[in-house]
Design an enzyme around this catalytic site. Structure first.
Site, PDB file in Angstrom:
ATOM      1  N   LYS A  31     -35.813   1.633  15.374  1.00 30.42           N
ATOM      2  CA  LYS A  31     -35.606   3.205  14.862  1.00 30.42           C
ATOM      3  C   LYS A  31     -35.510   3.319  13.297  1.00 30.42           C
ATOM      4  O   LYS A  31     -36.031   4.290  12.684  1.00 30.42           O
ATOM      5  CB  LYS A  31     -34.687   3.592  15.350  1.00 30.42           C
ATOM      6  CG  LYS A  31     -33.270   3.234  15.126  1.00 30.42           C
ATOM      7  CD  LYS A  31     -32.000   3.956  16.030  1.00 30.42           C
ATOM      8  CE  LYS A  31     -30.651   3.076  15.686  1.00 30.42           C
ATOM      9  NZ  LYS A  31     -30.431   4.027  14.279  1.00 30.42           N
ATOM     10  N   THR A  32     -34.718   2.582  12.657  1.00 28.81           N
ATOM     11  CA  THR A  32     -34.592   2.869  11.204  1.00 28.81           C
ATOM     12  C   THR A  32     -35.955   2.462  10.273  1.00 28.81           C
ATOM     13  O   THR A  32     -36.025   3.443   9.208  1.00 28.81           O
ATOM     14  CB  THR A  32     -33.585   1.872  10.474  1.00 28.81           C
ATOM     15  OG1 THR A  32     -32.332   1.532  11.466  1.00 28.81           O
ATOM     16  CG2 THR A  32     -33.226   2.048   9.091  1.00 28.81           C
ATOM     17  N   ASP A 218     -29.609  10.552  12.819  1.00 29.15           N
ATOM     18  CA  ASP A 218     -29.709   9.350  13.367  1.00 29.15           C
ATOM     19  C   ASP A 218     -28.716   9.236  14.362  1.00 29.15           C
ATOM     20  O   ASP A 218     -27.591   9.984  14.303  1.00 29.15           O
ATOM     21  CB  ASP A 218     -29.681   8.284  12.471  1.00 29.15           C
ATOM     22  CG  ASP A 218     -29.847   6.836  13.092  1.00 29.15           C
ATOM     23  OD1 ASP A 218     -30.473   6.649  14.038  1.00 29.15           O
ATOM     24  OD2 ASP A 218     -29.630   5.789  12.129  1.00 29.15           O
ATOM     25  N   GLU A 219     -28.709   8.071  15.440  1.00 30.43           N
ATOM     26  CA  GLU A 219     -27.682   8.215  16.331  1.00 30.43           C
ATOM     27  C   GLU A 219     -27.195   9.501  16.928  1.00 30.43           C
ATOM     28  O   GLU A 219     -25.926   9.487  17.195  1.00 30.43           O
ATOM     29  CB  GLU A 219     -26.407   7.402  15.810  1.00 30.43           C
ATOM     30  CG  GLU A 219     -26.746   5.929  15.123  1.00 30.43           C
ATOM     31  CD  GLU A 219     -26.863   4.907  16.170  1.00 30.43           C
ATOM     32  OE1 GLU A 219     -27.104   5.069  17.289  1.00 30.43           O
ATOM     33  OE2 GLU A 219     -27.225   3.740  15.728  1.00 30.43           O
ATOM     34  N   GLN A 249     -26.985   4.248  25.160  1.00 29.35           N
ATOM     35  CA  GLN A 249     -26.112   3.578  24.152  1.00 29.35           C
ATOM     36  C   GLN A 249     -25.125   4.683  23.611  1.00 29.35           C
ATOM     37  O   GLN A 249     -24.264   4.295  22.609  1.00 29.35           O
ATOM     38  CB  GLN A 249     -26.851   2.939  22.890  1.00 29.35           C
ATOM     39  CG  GLN A 249     -27.622   1.803  22.979  1.00 29.35           C
ATOM     40  CD  GLN A 249     -28.295   1.174  22.024  1.00 29.35           C
ATOM     41  OE1 GLN A 249     -27.729   0.527  21.189  1.00 29.35           O
ATOM     42  NE2 GLN A 249     -29.593   1.409  21.632  1.00 29.35           N
ATOM     43  N   ARG A 610     -27.008  -7.065  22.593  1.00 31.97           N
ATOM     44  CA  ARG A 610     -26.729  -7.682  21.191  1.00 31.97           C
ATOM     45  C   ARG A 610     -27.432  -9.126  21.271  1.00 31.97           C
ATOM     46  O   ARG A 610     -27.299  -9.539  19.950  1.00 31.97           O
ATOM     47  CB  ARG A 610     -25.332  -7.809  21.099  1.00 31.97           C
ATOM     48  CG  ARG A 610     -24.482  -6.194  20.883  1.00 31.97           C
ATOM     49  CD  ARG A 610     -24.971  -5.177  20.057  1.00 31.97           C
ATOM     50  NE  ARG A 610     -25.784  -4.314  21.073  1.00 31.97           N
ATOM     51  CZ  ARG A 610     -27.040  -3.478  20.334  1.00 31.97           C
ATOM     52  NH1 ARG A 610     -26.857  -3.637  19.147  1.00 31.97           N
ATOM     53  NH2 ARG A 610     -27.702  -2.706  21.041  1.00 31.97           N
TER      54      ARG A 610
END
Length: 680
Positions: A31-32, A218-219, A249, A610
């Site tokens: 995504k970044t 973002d987020e 998330q 993770r």
């Protein structure tokens, strides 16, 4: 700028620039990369004025990384003019320009947690000295109200008999009045006041709407009501609003995050386009399959499934242990095996836990086994008392109306100004309706203050005024701060502490680090000011400042111990999830209070994703509680992982083929073997 490295969905997201866009970005889906390429595409290929672009995220680290990556794609000259910041930094900038319309001065202070707690404690005592309630609990209620944009007039307890809610209702309006009288705001005010500014002064809102033509967040799944409202207002004119996030998330509901913001995006922004990023570049297929199967049991979510073009990888290891100590030994044996035979580093291993209480036994046993580890989430640099005392002097010099910090430094280091004198000053200030600092300056005129205390107060006023002039003279900030700390005798005061010499020296070094931080700030800024430095300190993320930052800890070759909440955004080759039991995951509070366990399942999903190469789940048959072994039930989440991708592993991790005689070792034999190896 080349777009060849993007997959089809990423490319579609970068090129879709007009209108509202929901980018559902699964864990490890890049995504970044998409956000940074999208920003670079706007200012590069589409030639949009960089000043018209706004990108908002949650942490300074994320904002810094985004800025650097955009600079690499579009060039540093253009990037410097793009507003890439956190929510709080953005709002702070708006308020520095326009807060005077709300009756504050532009040099307002930003109160941190300790300042808030001290102020609320005083207000609670004024209301009811025998309340027996924690200032933290009241602060939490007020913070929650502000995140929901509830003013003191609109706030009230949600149920009868809620003592904390009743106290918060009484304290909240007095807290806001006190903040304003001190020309101070807290973190939650930064956003709430901007929304209020937009409400009361539409021309201000119109100015910022006009400026920011393209907005990205973002987020987005972590936004609360206040943040959602702020962004909705800013995007109101052009509608070019792109949000990036993953509802699977959303794990911060306990601090106000509302997953409904992302789930209802199409309702809130008509004509929205939805693009899913489902290709994962982090984990093996088995790990992703486990994550997909677990999260699928949540009903309120956007349908998506992570996949990878990579290999299946190892199956999910499941280890049944006797108790907590046995669980730790199983983790230690696997770490040793990986380090000794697979040439893995200690930092390739992370132990992610649902509760902080789980860390103690891991710390104890890892030390005993001489395995290096780092614990993420300890006390941070700017939270330390000696650092807060030093910063309090600087805050007060910048803002003489900041009475919380004035009272903190009034007799620190000790200068003969006792509690009785301080109380007289406060009472005089209230009676005369004058700021405390103004009362301090004419303390000798207050007959109840004795000559010795009056001398001490005059010396304090003289010291502050002298250094205030030095800071304003345009000299070196770090040098002036060093002179100030020497003049007040801060080091000597620290040496009076009866603590160990090592701890005292560490505290003195911490004060020196404050000076070093100021010098670093001076070196980076074209026009450094003391207020500018303090603003940087106030806006620092809790995991960033000081020598014990998360980044520095993660750089060490050491096993990582951290909570599941803290692990979001990170990845490790081998992840251990201990305590996979009812009561831990899902947490007992979610179960006992009949709360929807969706967020607990999302937390489990975050933990699973993770892991890059190997995931090991551990659970115990019993754990000690109040000195007795209490039976434990297996987590419901384990049954949601398909059996064909799980593999039951021996407690100590030995392969059956390696056991003597080819049979399975008994538990006592296994522990004896393990303890024997450790003894060697």
């Amino acid at each position: 700028m080349s777009l060849n490295s993007l997959n089809p969905q990423q490319l579609e997201a970068v090129l879709h620039t007009e209108g509202p866009l929901l980018l559902l970005a699964g864990a490890g889906s890049g995504k970044t990369k998409v956000i940074t390429h999208r920003v670079a595409h706007l200012v590069g290929s589409k030639c949009i004025d960089p000043k018209r672009v706004l990108a908002v995220t949650f942490t300074n680290k994320a904002a810094k990384e985004m800025r650097e990556r955009v600079a690499g794609l579009a060039g540093r000259n253009k990037t410097e003019r793009i507003q890439i910041s956190t929510f709080h930094s953005l709002c702070c900038r708006i308020l520095r320009a326009d807060i005077e319309q709300l009756g504050f001065k532009r040099n307002f202070s930003i109160y941190g947690t300790s300042d808030q707690q001290r102020l609320i404690k005083d207000l609670m005592n004024n209301i009811n000295a025998d309340h027996g309630l924690s200032p933290d609990a009241i602060l939490w209620k007020i913070s929650d109200a502000k995140n929901s944009l509830l003013s003191p007039e609109k706030f009230g307890p949600f149920m009868r008999g809620d003592l904390i809610g009743e106290m918060a209702k009484a304290v909240y309006p007095e807290y806001q009045k006190s903040l304003k009288s001190y020309n101070a705001v807290d973190f939650d005010d930064l956003i709430m006041l901007v929304v209020r500014l937009f409400d009361e002064f539409p021309e201000v809102q119109k100015r910022y709407q006009e400026r920011f033509r393209y907005i990205m967040v973002d987020e987005y799944q972590d936004t609360n009501t206040a943040q959602f409202t702020l962004m909705q207002r800013l995007a109101g004119k052009w509608g070019n609003f792109c949000v990036v996030g993953d509802d699977d998330q959303s794990i911060y509901g306990w601090r106000g995050a509302d997953p409904g913001n992302i789930l209802d995006f199409e309702k809130n922004f008509s004509g929205a386009r939805v693009i899913k990023l489902e290709q994962n570049y982090r984990s093996t297929a088995n790990i992703l399959n486990a994550a997909n199967k677990v999260i699928k049991h949540n009903q309120k979510r956007k349908e998506k499934a992570l996949w990878t073009a990579g290999a299946d990888g190892e199956k999910i290891g499941v280890v049944r242990c006797i108790d907590a100590e046995d669980e730790v030994r199983a983790v230690i044996e696997r770490i040793r095996h990986n380090v000794n035979t697979k040439r893995m580093s200690h930092k390739d291993h992370a132990v992610l836990m649902r509760t902080n209480a789980q860390t103690m036994v891991f710390e104890q046993e890892l030390r005993f086994a001489n395995i290096p580890y780092v614990l993420i989430g300890g006390q941070q640099f700017f939270d330390r008392k000696e650092v807060k005392d030093a910063i309090a002097y600087l805050r007060f010099i910048v803002n003489p109306y900041d009475e919380v910090n004035l009272l903190r430094i009034l007799n620190y280091p000790r200068r003969g100004i006792g509690r009785t004198t301080a109380d007289l000053l406060i009472r005089t200030s209230i009676a005369s309706k004058e700021p405390l600092w103004k009362v301090l300056k004419k303390a000798r005129m207050i007959t109840a203050i004795n000559a010795r205390a009056a001398d001490a107060l005059e010396g304090f006023v003289s010291l502050v005024e002298e250094h205030k002039r030095w800071f304003r003279s345009g000299g070196r900030l770090a040098g002036t701060a060093k002179e100030l700390f020497a003049a007040i005798g801060l080091e000597n005061e620290l040496r009076r502490d009866p603590d160990s010499r090592e701890k005292i020296e560490r505290r003195i070094e911490n004060v020196q680090e404050v000076i070093n931080a100021i010098a670093t700030y001076e070196g980076r800024e074209d026009k450094p000011t003391l207020s500018g430095f303090l603003e940087k300190v106030a806006l620092l993320d809790r995991d960033e400042p000081g020598s014990d930052s998360k980044e520095k800890k993660l750089a060490k070759d050491a096993v990582v111990l951290m909570s599941l909440h803290s692990s979001k955004g990170l990845e490790f080759p081998h992840v251990f999830l201990p305590g996979f039991e009812e009561g831990f995951l899902p947490h007992k509070k979610s179960v006992s209070e009949m709360v929807d366990v969706d967020e607990e399942r999302r937390l489990c999903y975050v933990g699973i994703t993770r892991a890059r190469e190997k995931l090991t789940i551990l659970h115990a048959d019993a754990r000690m509680k109040y000195g007795r072994a209490e039976p434990r039930d297996l987590s419901r989440f384990l049954a949601e992982i398909p059996e064909e991708i799980r593999q039951e592993e021996a407690r100590a991790g030995f392969h059956l083929a390696e056991c003597e005689g080819g049979g399975e070792l008994s538990m006592s034999d296994m522990l004896a073997k393990l303890m024997g190896e450790e003894a060697e």
